[in-house]
Design a protein around this motif. Structure first.
Motif, PDB file in Angstrom:
ATOM      1  N   GLY A 124       0.805  -1.196   0.000  1.00  0.00           N
ATOM      2  CA  GLY A 124       0.000   0.000   0.000  1.00  0.00           C
ATOM      3  C   GLY A 124       0.851   1.264   0.000  1.00  0.00           C
ATOM      4  N   ILE A 125       1.956   1.225   0.740  1.00  0.00           N
ATOM      5  CA  ILE A 125       2.804   2.414   0.830  1.00  0.00           C
ATOM      6  C   ILE A 125       3.454   2.722  -0.519  1.00  0.00           C
ATOM      7  CG2 ILE A 125       4.893   1.246   1.645  1.00  0.00           C
ATOM      8  CD1 ILE A 125       3.844   4.560   2.987  1.00  0.00           C
ATOM      9  N   VAL A 126       3.801   1.685  -1.264  1.00  0.00           N
ATOM     10  CA  VAL A 126       4.428   1.878  -2.573  1.00  0.00           C
ATOM     11  C   VAL A 126       3.436   2.524  -3.544  1.00  0.00           C
ATOM     12  CG1 VAL A 126       5.451   0.687  -4.552  1.00  0.00           C
ATOM     13  CG2 VAL A 126       6.071  -0.004  -2.241  1.00  0.00           C
ATOM     14  N   VAL A 127       2.209   2.048  -3.563  1.00  0.00           N
ATOM     15  CA  VAL A 127       1.181   2.610  -4.445  1.00  0.00           C
ATOM     16  C   VAL A 127       0.878   4.047  -4.048  1.00  0.00           C
ATOM     17  CG1 VAL A 127      -1.224   2.394  -5.184  1.00  0.00           C
ATOM     18  CG2 VAL A 127       0.192   0.359  -4.975  1.00  0.00           C
ATOM     19  N   SER A 128       0.787   4.299  -2.755  1.00  0.00           N
ATOM     20  CA  SER A 128       0.523   5.653  -2.269  1.00  0.00           C
ATOM     21  C   SER A 128       1.646   6.610  -2.662  1.00  0.00           C
ATOM     22  CB  SER A 128       0.369   5.625  -0.745  1.00  0.00           C
ATOM     23  OG  SER A 128       0.186   6.910  -0.240  1.00  0.00           O
ATOM     24  N   CYS A 129       2.891   6.170  -2.556  1.00  0.00           N
ATOM     25  CA  CYS A 129       4.025   7.010  -2.931  1.00  0.00           C
ATOM     26  C   CYS A 129       4.068   7.253  -4.437  1.00  0.00           C
ATOM     27  CB  CYS A 129       5.325   6.372  -2.453  1.00  0.00           C
ATOM     28  SG  CYS A 129       5.488   6.395  -0.664  1.00  0.00           S
ATOM     29  N   PHE A 130       3.730   6.246  -5.214  1.00  0.00           N
ATOM     30  CA  PHE A 130       3.671   6.400  -6.669  1.00  0.00           C
ATOM     31  C   PHE A 130       2.629   7.467  -7.035  1.00  0.00           C
ATOM     32  CE2 PHE A 130       1.793   5.116 -10.773  1.00  0.00           C
ATOM     33  CZ  PHE A 130       2.902   5.275 -11.581  1.00  0.00           C
ATOM     34  N   ALA A 131       1.456   7.369  -6.408  1.00  0.00           N
ATOM     35  CA  ALA A 131       0.397   8.343  -6.671  1.00  0.00           C
ATOM     36  C   ALA A 131       0.818   9.744  -6.225  1.00  0.00           C
ATOM     37  CB  ALA A 131      -0.878   7.927  -5.957  1.00  0.00           C
ATOM     38  N   ALA A 132       1.471   9.848  -5.077  1.00  0.00           N
ATOM     39  CA  ALA A 132       1.926  11.149  -4.584  1.00  0.00           C
ATOM     40  C   ALA A 132       2.952  11.758  -5.542  1.00  0.00           C
ATOM     41  CB  ALA A 132       2.513  11.015  -3.187  1.00  0.00           C
ATOM     42  N   ALA A 133       3.843  10.944  -6.064  1.00  0.00           N
ATOM     43  CA  ALA A 133       4.843  11.449  -7.008  1.00  0.00           C
ATOM     44  C   ALA A 133       4.176  12.019  -8.254  1.00  0.00           C
ATOM     45  CB  ALA A 133       5.819  10.343  -7.379  1.00  0.00           C
ATOM     46  N   LEU A 134       3.196  11.311  -8.798  1.00  0.00           N
ATOM     47  CA  LEU A 134       2.470  11.811  -9.960  1.00  0.00           C
ATOM     48  C   LEU A 134       1.749  13.116  -9.634  1.00  0.00           C
ATOM     49  CD1 LEU A 134       0.946   8.484 -11.347  1.00  0.00           C
ATOM     50  CD2 LEU A 134       2.845   9.793 -12.325  1.00  0.00           C
ATOM     51  N   TYR A 135       1.132  13.152  -8.463  1.00  0.00           N
ATOM     52  CA  TYR A 135       0.377  14.328  -8.046  1.00  0.00           C
ATOM     53  C   TYR A 135       1.289  15.527  -7.828  1.00  0.00           C
ATOM     54  CZ  TYR A 135      -3.236  16.958  -5.582  1.00  0.00           C
ATOM     55  OH  TYR A 135      -4.150  17.908  -5.217  1.00  0.00           O
ATOM     56  N   TYR A 136       2.429  15.324  -7.157  1.00  0.00           N
ATOM     57  CA  TYR A 136       3.365  16.424  -6.921  1.00  0.00           C
ATOM     58  C   TYR A 136       3.901  16.975  -8.235  1.00  0.00           C
ATOM     59  CZ  TYR A 136       3.797  15.054  -1.957  1.00  0.00           C
ATOM     60  OH  TYR A 136       3.576  14.766  -0.643  1.00  0.00           O
ATOM     61  N   THR A 137       4.229  16.099  -9.162  1.00  0.00           N
ATOM     62  CA  THR A 137       4.803  16.531 -10.431  1.00  0.00           C
ATOM     63  C   THR A 137       3.770  17.272 -11.273  1.00  0.00           C
ATOM     64  OG1 THR A 137       6.334  14.681 -10.371  1.00  0.00           O
ATOM     65  CG2 THR A 137       6.043  15.761 -12.489  1.00  0.00           C
ATOM     66  N   ALA A 138       2.513  16.840 -11.207  1.00  0.00           N
ATOM     67  CA  ALA A 138       1.449  17.528 -11.945  1.00  0.00           C
ATOM     68  C   ALA A 138       1.207  18.928 -11.381  1.00  0.00           C
ATOM     69  CB  ALA A 138       0.164  16.710 -11.898  1.00  0.00           C
ATOM     70  N   ASP A 139       1.511  19.133 -10.098  1.00  0.00           N
ATOM     71  CA  ASP A 139       1.449  20.422  -9.417  1.00  0.00           C
ATOM     72  C   ASP A 139       0.075  21.099  -9.435  1.00  0.00           C
ATOM     73  OD1 ASP A 139       2.596  22.379  -7.843  1.00  0.00           O
ATOM     74  OD2 ASP A 139       3.263  23.572  -9.557  1.00  0.00           O
ATOM     75  N   PRO A 140      -1.006  20.363  -9.080  1.00  0.00           N
ATOM     76  CA  PRO A 140      -2.297  21.022  -8.970  1.00  0.00           C
ATOM     77  C   PRO A 140      -2.488  21.693  -7.616  1.00  0.00           C
ATOM     78  CG  PRO A 140      -2.603  18.709  -8.565  1.00  0.00           C
ATOM     79  CD  PRO A 140      -1.141  18.910  -8.912  1.00  0.00           C
ATOM     80  N   GLY A 141      -1.532  21.528  -6.718  1.00  0.00           N
ATOM     81  CA  GLY A 141      -1.623  22.042  -5.350  1.00  0.00           C
ATOM     82  C   GLY A 141      -1.623  20.860  -4.399  1.00  0.00           C
ATOM     83  N   VAL A 142      -1.128  21.051  -3.205  1.00  0.00           N
ATOM     84  CA  VAL A 142      -1.036  19.953  -2.250  1.00  0.00           C
ATOM     85  C   VAL A 142      -1.589  20.384  -0.905  1.00  0.00           C
ATOM     86  CG1 VAL A 142       0.935  18.819  -3.329  1.00  0.00           C
ATOM     87  CG2 VAL A 142       1.337  20.601  -1.664  1.00  0.00           C
ATOM     88  N   SER A 143      -1.822  19.399  -0.051  1.00  0.00           N
ATOM     89  CA  SER A 143      -2.309  19.688   1.295  1.00  0.00           C
ATOM     90  C   SER A 143      -1.202  20.323   2.128  1.00  0.00           C
ATOM     91  CB  SER A 143      -2.769  18.393   1.961  1.00  0.00           C
ATOM     92  OG  SER A 143      -1.649  17.555   2.205  1.00  0.00           O
ATOM     93  N   ILE A 203       8.738   8.479  -2.683  1.00  0.00           N
ATOM     94  CA  ILE A 203       8.187   9.560  -3.513  1.00  0.00           C
ATOM     95  C   ILE A 203       9.291  10.157  -4.380  1.00  0.00           C
ATOM     96  CG2 ILE A 203       7.208  11.888  -3.474  1.00  0.00           C
ATOM     97  CD1 ILE A 203       5.648  11.023  -0.952  1.00  0.00           C
ATOM     98  N   SER A 204      10.444  10.388  -3.790  1.00  0.00           N
ATOM     99  CA  SER A 204      11.577  10.933  -4.539  1.00  0.00           C
ATOM    100  C   SER A 204      11.984  10.006  -5.684  1.00  0.00           C
ATOM    101  CB  SER A 204      12.755  11.149  -3.585  1.00  0.00           C
ATOM    102  OG  SER A 204      13.816  11.765  -4.240  1.00  0.00           O
ATOM    103  N   PHE A 205      12.038   8.707  -5.406  1.00  0.00           N
ATOM    104  CA  PHE A 205      12.381   7.718  -6.430  1.00  0.00           C
ATOM    105  C   PHE A 205      11.376   7.748  -7.580  1.00  0.00           C
ATOM    106  CE2 PHE A 205      11.521   3.461  -8.121  1.00  0.00           C
ATOM    107  CZ  PHE A 205      12.731   3.199  -8.734  1.00  0.00           C
ATOM    108  N   PHE A 206      10.081   7.729  -7.269  1.00  0.00           N
ATOM    109  CA  PHE A 206       9.060   7.714  -8.317  1.00  0.00           C
ATOM    110  C   PHE A 206       9.014   9.031  -9.092  1.00  0.00           C
ATOM    111  CE2 PHE A 206       6.946   4.199  -5.825  1.00  0.00           C
ATOM    112  CZ  PHE A 206       7.203   3.219  -6.768  1.00  0.00           C
TER     113      PHE A 206
END
Length: 101
Positions: free
Chosen positions: A1-20, A80-83
Motif C-alpha cells: 500500500g505504501i508503494v502505491v501511495s508514494c507512486f500516486a503522490a509522485a504523480l500528483y506532486y509533479t502535476a502540481d495542482p496544489g497539495v495539502s 516519492i523521490s524515487f518515483f
C-alpha cells in the motif's frame, strides 16, 4: 500500500495542482535548499524529518504508533523521490516533447 501511495503522490506532486498543508511543508522546505553540516538536504530527507516530527508529536499526544507508522515515516520520502525521478518527471518531459517546464 505504501508503494502505491508514494507512486500516486509522485504523480500528483509533479502535476502540481496544489497539495495539502501536510505535504506542502516538506516540499516548501526542500525548495528553500536547507543545509545541514554544509550539505543541502534533499526532499527525501526533509520528508523523513517532517514525518518523524509529526509521528513523535502524535505519540506524545497519545496516538498509537505501530510498525506501519514507522514504515510510513521512514519510507514515504525516499519512495516519492524515487518515483518522481524515474516515472513522473520523465512522463512530464515526454509529454512536452522533451522541453523543460
Amino acid at each position: 500500500g505504501i508503494v502505491v501511495s508514494c507512486f500516486a503522490a509522485a504523480l500528483y506532486y509533479t502535476a502540481d495542482p496544489g497539495v495539502s498543508t501536510y505535504d506542502a511543508i516538506p516540499l516548501h522546505i526542500s525548495d528553500c535548499k536547507p543545509k545541514l553540516f554544509g550539505r543541502v538536504l534533499p526532499f527525501r530527507v526533509v520528508r523523513i524529518l517532517s514525518d518523524l516530527v509529526c509521528t513523535v508529536v502524535g505519540v506524545i499526544l497519545g496516538a498509537p504508533a505501530g510498525i506501519g507508522t514507522v514504515i510510513t515515516a521512514l519510507f514515504m520520502g525516499p519512495l516519492i523521490s524515487f518515483f518522481r525521478k524515474t516515472v513522473s518527471e520523465p512522463l512530464l518531459h515526454r509529454g512536452t516533447g522533451g522541453a523543460s517546464v
